[in-house]
Structures are given as structure tokens and as C-alpha cells.
Enzyme design. Sequence first.
Site, PDB file in Angstrom:
ATOM      1  N   GLY A  39       4.200   3.123   4.030  1.00 33.77           N
ATOM      2  CA  GLY A  39       3.461   4.357   3.787  1.00 33.77           C
ATOM      3  C   GLY A  39       1.994   4.106   3.497  1.00 33.77           C
ATOM      4  N   LEU A  41      -0.309   5.541   5.111  1.00 35.28           N
ATOM      5  CA  LEU A  41      -0.587   5.216   6.511  1.00 35.28           C
ATOM      6  C   LEU A  41      -2.070   5.374   6.845  1.00 35.28           C
ATOM      7  CD1 LEU A  41       2.500   6.850   8.298  1.00 35.28           C
ATOM      8  CD2 LEU A  41       2.261   4.549   7.312  1.00 35.28           C
ATOM      9  N   HIS A  45      -1.444   1.639  11.179  1.00 35.73           N
ATOM     10  CA  HIS A  45      -0.064   2.095  11.374  1.00 35.73           C
ATOM     11  C   HIS A  45       0.015   3.032  12.588  1.00 35.73           C
ATOM     12  CE1 HIS A  45      -0.227   1.460   6.843  1.00 35.73           C
ATOM     13  NE2 HIS A  45       0.798   0.695   7.170  1.00 35.73           N
ATOM     14  N   LYS A 157      -1.960  -7.967  11.891  1.00 42.04           N
ATOM     15  CA  LYS A 157      -2.575  -8.046  10.555  1.00 42.04           C
ATOM     16  C   LYS A 157      -1.730  -8.933   9.640  1.00 42.04           C
ATOM     17  CE  LYS A 157      -4.561  -6.623   6.667  1.00 42.04           C
ATOM     18  NZ  LYS A 157      -3.560  -6.057   5.801  1.00 42.04           N
ATOM     19  N   ASP A 158      -0.399  -8.762   9.714  1.00 41.44           N
ATOM     20  CA  ASP A 158       0.520  -9.579   8.912  1.00 41.44           C
ATOM     21  C   ASP A 158       1.141 -10.632   9.822  1.00 41.44           C
ATOM     22  OD1 ASP A 158       0.869  -7.964   6.149  1.00 41.44           O
ATOM     23  OD2 ASP A 158       0.598  -6.582   7.805  1.00 41.44           O
ATOM     24  N   GLN A 161       4.184 -12.555   8.618  1.00 40.10           N
ATOM     25  CA  GLN A 161       5.361 -11.682   8.568  1.00 40.10           C
ATOM     26  C   GLN A 161       5.955 -11.516   9.974  1.00 40.10           C
ATOM     27  OE1 GLN A 161       5.647  -7.781   6.307  1.00 40.10           O
ATOM     28  NE2 GLN A 161       5.036  -7.003   8.289  1.00 40.10           N
ATOM     29  N   VAL A 184      -6.193  -3.374  13.676  1.00 39.52           N
ATOM     30  CA  VAL A 184      -7.166  -2.279  13.723  1.00 39.52           C
ATOM     31  C   VAL A 184      -8.120  -2.454  12.543  1.00 39.52           C
ATOM     32  CG1 VAL A 184      -7.495   0.222  13.616  1.00 39.52           C
ATOM     33  CG2 VAL A 184      -5.535  -0.738  14.856  1.00 39.52           C
ATOM     34  N   SER A 193      -6.141  -1.624   5.658  1.00 36.35           N
ATOM     35  CA  SER A 193      -5.021  -1.972   4.790  1.00 36.35           C
ATOM     36  C   SER A 193      -4.833  -0.852   3.775  1.00 36.35           C
ATOM     37  CB  SER A 193      -5.327  -3.280   4.043  1.00 36.35           C
ATOM     38  OG  SER A 193      -4.448  -3.419   2.944  1.00 36.35           O
ATOM     39  N   ARG A 195      -4.111  -1.313   0.890  1.00 35.07           N
ATOM     40  CA  ARG A 195      -4.674  -1.829  -0.368  1.00 35.07           C
ATOM     41  C   ARG A 195      -6.186  -1.668  -0.439  1.00 35.07           C
ATOM     42  NH1 ARG A 195      -0.079  -5.628   0.100  1.00 35.07           N
ATOM     43  NH2 ARG A 195       1.173  -5.303  -1.764  1.00 35.07           N
TER      44      ARG A 195
HETATM   45  P1  AMP Z   1       2.685  -2.053   5.677  1.00 30.29           P
HETATM   46  O1  AMP Z   1       2.777  -0.579   5.504  1.00 30.29           O
HETATM   47  O2  AMP Z   1       1.474  -2.658   5.063  1.00 30.29           O
HETATM   48  O3  AMP Z   1       3.978  -2.764   5.334  1.00 30.29           O
HETATM   49  O4  AMP Z   1       2.489  -2.287   7.239  1.00 30.29           O
HETATM   50  C1  AMP Z   1       3.396  -1.767   8.170  1.00 30.29           C
HETATM   51  C2  AMP Z   1       3.066  -2.322   9.531  1.00 30.29           C
HETATM   52  O5  AMP Z   1       1.737  -1.937   9.903  1.00 30.29           O
HETATM   53  C3  AMP Z   1       3.108  -3.853   9.566  1.00 30.29           C
HETATM   54  O6  AMP Z   1       3.689  -4.279  10.777  1.00 30.29           O
HETATM   55  C4  AMP Z   1       1.648  -4.216   9.501  1.00 30.29           C
HETATM   56  O7  AMP Z   1       1.353  -5.468  10.094  1.00 30.29           O
HETATM   57  C5  AMP Z   1       1.020  -3.085  10.294  1.00 30.29           C
HETATM   58  N1  AMP Z   1      -0.393  -2.958   9.953  1.00 30.29           N
HETATM   59  C6  AMP Z   1      -0.922  -2.839   8.707  1.00 30.29           C
HETATM   60  N2  AMP Z   1      -2.272  -2.811   8.788  1.00 30.29           N
HETATM   61  C7  AMP Z   1      -2.591  -2.922  10.094  1.00 30.29           C
HETATM   62  C8  AMP Z   1      -3.834  -2.980  10.814  1.00 30.29           C
HETATM   63  N3  AMP Z   1      -5.019  -2.921  10.200  1.00 30.29           N
HETATM   64  N4  AMP Z   1      -3.776  -3.099  12.164  1.00 30.29           N
HETATM   65  C9  AMP Z   1      -2.576  -3.174  12.802  1.00 30.29           C
HETATM   66  N5  AMP Z   1      -1.382  -3.133  12.191  1.00 30.29           N
HETATM   67  C10 AMP Z   1      -1.395  -3.013  10.848  1.00 30.29           C
END
Ligand code: AMP
Length: 295
Positions: A39, A41, A45, A157-158, A161, A184, A193, A195
Site C-alpha cells: 500500500g 501506492l 506501484h 527497486k527491490d 527481493q 520509477v 518509495s 518511505r
Molecule cells: P512495496 O509496497 O514497497 O512492498 O512494493 C510493492 C512492489 O512495488 C514491489 O515489487 C516493489 O519492488 C515495487 N516498487 C516499489 N517502488 C517502486 C519503484 N519506484 N519503481 C518500480 N517498482 C517499485
Amino acid sequence: MSDTSLSSVPFFRTVASLRAHISNVRRAGRSIGFVPTMGALHAGHASLIEAAARAGHFVVVSIYVNPTQFGPNEDFTAYPRSIEADAAICRDSGADAIFAPNDAEMYPPGEETRVRPGPLADRMCGRFRPGHFEGVCTVVAKLFNFVQPDVAYFGQKDAQQARILGKMVDDLGFPVRLVVCPIVREPDGLAMSSRNSYLSPTERSSALCLYHALSLGRDRLAAGEKDLAAIVRLMQEEVHRVAGVRDGHVTIDYIEINDPDSLMALTAPGKRMLLAGAIRIGRTRLIDNLLVTSD
Ligand code: AMP
């Protein structure tokens, strides 16, 4: 039947209601694309949801802040939660269903099984977040079983992971294909992010130091520099140089040039190199990476 709908996207809180809906969708001949998220987002995302929609899948987005991937002193409680705004982003990006379970649904009383990744999870962020990737693998394995997607979308980004989950899918034989989408960024280069919302305006300017450092490393490699240890030192200095001007609170967890498959440090330039780092700005931990390829 959805449990409810937010921003007109069918919204499911239970595994049973989600499964019933997805089995109808499957019977109608649709493939399932899945985007797991925590979330809060943003456009990163959204890019995953759009990629899944473009590929013609019925797109399921999960929104769940997974407690098992947070350490005891991490930001689980403070993690931003914004379900209404998230639902609007899901709708605008082409999602067909949102799965937002509560903790009792994901970790019912008495459950105790965990998915423990191998040594890939001890490297990079794993050194600073013990148990983190076990939490990630466990929740994603559960979600894969609930949603049974044909394709799942993750962000570069991750990078660690995505690599660990790819290994989990191979090792445990999940019938799902993983797609990893590009990072992105904000117009100035900061990786988007959830965060980033923690950052004060000063911290926000300092946060660019990681992207600057990684970009400098990439440029040195492009210029033919072969001494990777020297480039790592240069990147570390760059973090402090850029951040130091504004904020003394920046510390480096790691900055590395790794093999993208083994996630181990390279000793000499290779065809594929993962320049990756994690820094802390005040109480906020940020990660970023650049994948450098040459043929
Ligand atoms: P999260 O909500 O942080 O767990 O991220 C969910 C998904 O979104 C994960 O696969 C992340 O790698 C992807 N994600 C998060 N930030 C970005 C970004 N800046 N660009 C592309 N994908 C992202």
C-alpha cells in the site's frame, strides 16, 4: 461477490471471497496478473499494475503491510496506510480487484510455517534486516497460493527481493512467471518509495545522494574504470559529499557492485553488474540500485 468496492474496484478482505471471484474469472478464460504491495501506492506501484493490465490479465493488487518482514525496531507501526487513495490509484492504473486482508486472515491463530530462503537472503539488505526476506518469502508464498496468478509483477527497486522470490519460485515449483519492472523515479532521480513520505524537506534533498553515488559508479564503469573497490570507495564518498552539505545524519548500510544473480561482490567488471546501496537518513532507510549491462 466482492466484500465491498472502493473507488469502484471490487475489494476483498477474505481469502474465501477472493478465491470465489477469481475462480469465476478463470472460468471465463482470463489469465490472472498479480501485483503484491504494502500500500501507500505511488507511480512505481502504478507502473506494475499498468504492465499487468497492458498484458491483458485480470489484475489483482494485494495491499497488506506484512508484519513478519519488519524487525522489532523497524517502522511497522509507522508504515503509511492510505487505502482510499490506494484504491483510486488501482482504479486509474487498470486493476480489476483489490485484496486487502487483515492479520487474522494472513496469519490466523496457530499458524507457524515459514518459508526460509537460502544464502541470497543473508547478503546486501539481509545483513542489516535479519529475518526480513523470510517474512517476504512467507507472505508472497501465501499470496501466490491465495491468488494463484499466472504472472506476478515486481519492481527492480527491490532487486534483492525479486532475485530471492525468483529462486523461491524455482525451488518450490510455483506455477507462476515473474516479471520485474524498471525503477520509477522522481524527476530529480530519487527512486519512488512509500518511505519517502517520512523525509523532512532537508532529508529529501539529502536522499538524492544515493542515486548520485550509484550514477557516478555507473559513469566510472562506462569510462572504462576496472578497479571496482576504487569505484565503491568513490560512491561512498559521493554519498557523504552530496548529503553532507545539508545533513549530517546520513549513514551507509552498504554500497556494493554485485553479480545480479549471486548478489555477491564482483572482483572485476562483468557483463551484468548490480550497483546497489542502502542508506539511513535520520530514521528512514532507503534503498536504490542500477543494473549495468554491457555486451
Ligand atoms: P512495496 O509496497 O514497497 O512492498 O512494493 C510493492 C512492489 O512495488 C514491489 O515489487 C516493489 O519492488 C515495487 N516498487 C516499489 N517502488 C517502486 C519503484 N519506484 N519503481 C518500480 N517498482 C517499485
